[in-house]
Design an enzyme around this catalytic site. Structure first.
Site, short mmCIF file in Angstrom:
data_model
loop_
_atom_site.label_atom_id
_atom_site.label_comp_id
_atom_site.label_asym_id
_atom_site.label_seq_id
_atom_site.Cartn_x
_atom_site.Cartn_y
_atom_site.Cartn_z
N HIS A 108 -115.27 -8.07 17.42
CA HIS A 108 -114.88 -6.88 16.67
C HIS A 108 -115.95 -6.41 15.69
CE1 HIS A 108 -111.05 -7.62 18.49
NE2 HIS A 108 -110.43 -6.69 17.78
N HIS A 154 -117.93 17.96 40.19
CA HIS A 154 -118.94 18.06 41.25
C HIS A 154 -118.67 19.25 42.17
CE1 HIS A 154 -115.67 15.40 42.64
NE2 HIS A 154 -115.85 15.99 43.82
N ASN A 176 -107.64 14.48 49.24
CA ASN A 176 -108.31 14.54 50.54
C ASN A 176 -108.67 13.17 51.11
OD1 ASN A 176 -110.78 13.71 49.31
ND2 ASN A 176 -111.33 15.83 48.86
N HIS A 216 -119.13 15.53 51.43
CA HIS A 216 -118.83 15.41 50.00
C HIS A 216 -120.00 15.86 49.12
CE1 HIS A 216 -117.38 13.76 46.17
NE2 HIS A 216 -118.63 13.32 46.02
N LEU A 259 -116.10 11.84 35.92
CA LEU A 259 -114.75 12.03 36.48
C LEU A 259 -113.65 11.59 35.52
CD1 LEU A 259 -115.36 11.05 40.21
CD2 LEU A 259 -115.16 13.33 39.22
N HIS A 285 -122.29 19.72 46.26
CA HIS A 285 -121.08 19.17 46.86
C HIS A 285 -120.25 20.30 47.49
CE1 HIS A 285 -122.42 16.42 43.69
NE2 HIS A 285 -121.79 15.45 44.32
N GLY A 293 -117.72 16.59 34.89
CA GLY A 293 -118.66 15.93 35.79
C GLY A 293 -118.39 14.43 35.76
N GLU A 337 -108.28 4.69 23.42
CA GLU A 337 -109.44 5.25 22.73
C GLU A 337 -110.16 6.31 23.56
OE1 GLU A 337 -108.89 1.00 21.26
OE2 GLU A 337 -109.04 1.98 23.23
#
Length: 634
Positions: free
Chosen positions: A445, A51, A168, A242, A102, A11, A100, A383
């Protein structure tokens, strides 16, 4: 650009777009020492937009980090290169965390920032006074974990946290307008963050924004309007820059456009020297800091004490005196209540389930925006962020974080749990309500496939204790595992003790061990974990009345058992041909132990009813299991 091209993969766009911002940060603001990447009071730089890893590797090489050589950069994305496709945590390298997926880096950075505040409270602001910088992209901020983590950071007023937003407006599919139209300014302000909008290619604006953020009273987002693939005549500002190499023809044009006439990987000595001088500034800063630190070294060692063995032995002795019938979540709370009387670096927490997970004791002090002199975090219903933040806490120095939620919600935590395992961090996940034994809350649950899914993650110990003694031993294992995270799967329902005498040895440390034998010579073996060990014992006694003799094996941790020597594994598994396993969940992880026999499991979603009726509904009663075993072996 050249490394991505040589690898024919990667990238280039983000590193090219954020190079101006990163240069100003490293030259004028970031406090670091390449000769000692583990300096306690260094600023942390986290690349959440993982990335764009070539930006990080370039910066580490240029400033003089010894673990990143130019040959490593030439081997970008190649087997065993430290310059992996996405940053992978390496101790003492300058790569602070694995990113990595995101948004993970945002949660990690919140953990770093909390750790800094807690440590500052313990050692004083003259000794601990560093920042955490996180570089995040549009994609990071679309991920749900970014909302959770940034919300908590704003609530805690983490003024030492600065986000550099690579705004960007480009994603893989094209312009971000295809999928998002957030009002970033008001979004971040609603979390309690400062917001500064700048041109990311204007050095003066970058410097001014970073300068302003230094003295903020709350976390700061600097939204850097940048051009992805900056400098590329045909691909800057476009999705094509990208995630693919620019191509040899475009690279020639970039070189011409930027006035860069040097060969790939050749850095003119004058420029390299200037970068190395930026790195050398940190040597002087740390030398000054060390003079102060020497005075506090004994104090630092005392607050870093993490020896738990005496407490473990003492508690095990106490347990056999009373032999209480107790839920393992409650047993866990009693264990924590004891070890918190000693000085250690445990930081507890829960995702709004402290009373249900039993993660909070009377000895805990709450960490809040007004007081970081504590050891417990109320994460709220977050969580995923909780798990990512705990990774940051563990990475920062020597904190041992643990956090609680229901086992069913391990699915919300999974990406961060996986990263704990990849990074070999001592993070402890306290997952209660671990089966259909939670009863009336029903199938939404009641975990079924969760234990098997967690057991499939490499370098993760899934510990499912069967009583109070085993709970103490499983905590002992989790606290002693330096390079392996742990999941403690604990019951809501009360469990009878399976051991009634004291043993100094941690039996759970073998992964599996014998708890009952109805005759010296046996016909079969019954293996179980957690709440089903009692069920296995009842079944064994019922079979003995019918002259069918067995041994019962408690297997609190498959991962640890699988690492034992073959002679021990054979002792457990090869004494009888017939082996039966019992667990109130998927049978997937048990089948490897069953050469001949059956697994009594649940292969459907649960039911809403009192837990004993749910167990009976799925055939998990001693009467039904004994009957099926008898039929099978006859």
């Amino acid at each position: 650009m050249d490394a991505v091209q040589k690898a024919n993969s990667g990238h280039p766009g983000m590193p090219m777009g954020m190079a101006d911002v990163a240069t100003i940060l490293f030259k004028y603001f970031l406090k670091f020492n390449p000769k000692n990447p583990n300096w306690l009071n260094r600023d942390r730089f986290v690349l959440s937009a993982g990335h764009g890893s070539m930006l990080l590797y370039s910066l580490l090489y240029l400033t003089g980090y010894e673990k990143i050589k130019i040959n490593d950069i030439k081997k970008f994305r190649q087997l065993n290169s430290i310059c992996a496709g996405h940053p992978e945590y390496h101790p003492n390298s300058g790569i602070e965390t694995t990113t990595g997926p995101l948004g993970q880096g945002i949660a990690n950075s919140v953990g770093f920032a909390i750790a800094e505040e807690v440590l500052k409270k313990k050692l004083g602001k003259n000794l601990i006074n560093h920042k955490t910088y996180v570089l995040a992209g549009d994609g990071c901020l679309m991920e749900g974990i970014s909302h959770e983590a940034m919300s908590l950071a704003g609530h805690l007023k983490l003024k030492n946290l600065i986000m550099l937003f690579d705004n960007n407006s480009i994603s893989i599919d094209g312009p971000t307008s295809l999928a998002v139209s957030d009002d970033y300014k008001n979004r971040f302000k609603s979390y309690g963050w400062n917001y500064i909008l700048i041109n990311g290619h204007n050095n003066k604006q970058v410097f001014t924004a970073l300068k302003k953020a230094q003295n903020s009273k709350k976390p700061t987002v600097i939204s850097c309007k940048t051009k992805i693939g900056f400098g590329s005549p045909n691909k800057s500002g476009k999705a094509s820059s990208h995630g693919s190499p620019l191509g040899t023809d475009e690279i020639k044009l970039v070189r011409k456009n930027l006035g860069w006439g040097h060969e790939p990987f050749k850095i003119p000595q004058k420029i390299l020297k200037e970068w190395r001088n930026i790195g050398k500034k940190g040597l002087k800063k740390e030398a000054v800091w060390n003079k102060n630190f020497i005075k506090h070294k004994i104090k630092f060692k005392s607050i870093s004490n993490n020896k738990f063995s005496i407490s473990v032995i003492k508690q095990k002795k106490e347990v056999v005196k009373t032999l209480k019938t107790l839920a393992t979540r409650k047993s866990s709370e009693e264990f924590l209540s004891t070890i918190l009387k000693e000085r250690n670096t445990l930081i507890g927490g829960s995702a709004d389930l402290a009373g249900s997970n039993n993660t909070k004791t009377k000895l805990h002090k709450i960490i809040s925006s007004k007081n970081f002199d504590g050891n417990y975090i109320h994460y709220g219903v977050r969580e995923h962020a909780m798990s990512g933040i705990m990774n940051g806490l563990a990475l920062h120095s020597n904190f041992i974080p643990y956090g609680g939620t229901f086992l069913i919600f391990s699915d919300y935590c999974k990406p961060s749990i996986r990263l704990s395992a990849i990074m070999k961090q001592k993070v402890i996940y306290v997952m209660t309500h671990d089966s259909i034994g939670l009863g009336e809350d029903g199938p939404t649950h009641q975990p079924i496939e969760q234990l098997a899914a967690l057991r499939s993650i490499p370098n993760l110990n899934v510990l499912r204790p069967a009583d109070q003694t085993e709970t103490i031993e499983c905590w002992d294992i989790a606290l002693k595992c330096k390079k392996t995270p742990s999941v403690l799967a604990l019951t809501r329902q009360n469990l009878k003790p399976i051991r009634n005498s004291f043993t100094k040895k941690n039996m759970c440390s073998m992964g599996a061990y014998e708890v009952l034998r109805t005759r010296k010579k046996i016909d079969l073996t019954i293996i179980a974990s957690g709440s089903e060990v009692n069920l296995a014992i009842e079944t064994s006694h019922k079979l003995a009345k019918q002259k069918i003799y067995s041994k019962v094996i408690s297997m609190p941790c498959q991962e640890i058992f699988d690492t034992q020597r073959n002679i021990y594994k054979d002792k457990i598994l090869r004494e009888s041909k017939n082996i039966f396993a019992i667990e109130a969940g998927s049978k997937m992880s048990w089948e490897k132990y069953i050469r001949k026999g059956l697994t009594f499991s649940i292969e459907d979603f649960g039911k809403s009813a009192p837990y004993k009726k749910v167990y009976d509904h799925f055939g998990l009663s001693s009467e039904k299991i004994a009957k099926k075993i008898k039929f099978y072996i006859k």
